[in-house]
Design a protein around this motif. Structure first.
Motif, PDB file in Angstrom:
ATOM      1  N   MET A   1       0.851  -1.177   0.000  1.00  0.00           N
ATOM      2  CA  MET A   1       0.000   0.000   0.000  1.00  0.00           C
ATOM      3  C   MET A   1       0.898   1.242   0.000  1.00  0.00           C
ATOM      4  O   MET A   1       1.836   1.340   0.774  1.00  0.00           O
ATOM      5  CB  MET A   1      -0.907  -0.033   1.239  1.00  0.00           C
ATOM      6  N   ILE A   3       1.941   5.314   0.467  1.00  0.00           N
ATOM      7  CA  ILE A   3       1.728   6.286   1.543  1.00  0.00           C
ATOM      8  C   ILE A   3       0.466   7.098   1.277  1.00  0.00           C
ATOM      9  O   ILE A   3      -0.285   7.423   2.207  1.00  0.00           O
ATOM     10  CB  ILE A   3       2.965   7.194   1.742  1.00  0.00           C
ATOM     11  N   GLN A   5      -2.237   6.059  -0.204  1.00  0.00           N
ATOM     12  CA  GLN A   5      -3.376   5.205   0.145  1.00  0.00           C
ATOM     13  C   GLN A   5      -3.546   5.103   1.663  1.00  0.00           C
ATOM     14  O   GLN A   5      -4.663   5.115   2.164  1.00  0.00           O
ATOM     15  CB  GLN A   5      -3.194   3.806  -0.451  1.00  0.00           C
ATOM     16  N   ARG A   6      -2.440   5.040   2.380  1.00  0.00           N
ATOM     17  CA  ARG A   6      -2.508   4.990   3.847  1.00  0.00           C
ATOM     18  C   ARG A   6      -3.087   6.282   4.411  1.00  0.00           C
ATOM     19  O   ARG A   6      -3.886   6.260   5.339  1.00  0.00           O
ATOM     20  CB  ARG A   6      -1.140   4.715   4.436  1.00  0.00           C
ATOM     21  N   GLN A   9      -6.798   6.305   3.712  1.00  0.00           N
ATOM     22  CA  GLN A   9      -7.457   5.359   4.611  1.00  0.00           C
ATOM     23  C   GLN A   9      -7.597   5.956   6.022  1.00  0.00           C
ATOM     24  O   GLN A   9      -8.649   5.844   6.649  1.00  0.00           O
ATOM     25  CB  GLN A   9      -6.652   4.060   4.656  1.00  0.00           C
TER      26      GLN A   9
END
Length: 72
Positions: A1, A3, A5-6, A9
């Motif tokens: 994943m 950064i 996307q993190r 999220q």
């Protein structure tokens, strides 16, 4: 994943925090924790963003960091 996307999220789960590290005359301002966990330890000033009811939006990272600094 990735950064990105993190971060996305975390934002969707409202797990977003901002921190500020004030420096004056080459000195770093740290805060001593007064609550557990880590009571008595020093840390940078920061915290979780809050929802601004009157404006129907979350704080920006800059607003969060400034509010947390002023609260200390």
């Amino acid at each position: 994943m990735s950064i990105e996307q993190r971060i996305q999220q975390a934002e969707q789960a409202n797990r977003v925090a901002s921190f500020i590290v004030p420096v004056q005359n080459r000195n770093i301002f740290l805060t001593e924790r007064v609550k557990d966990p880590y009571k008595g330890f020093y840390c940078v000033t920061g915290g979780k963003r809050v929802f601004l009811e009157q404006e129907q939006r979350y704080e920006t990272p800059e607003e969060t960091a400034l509010r947390e600094f002023c609260e200390e």
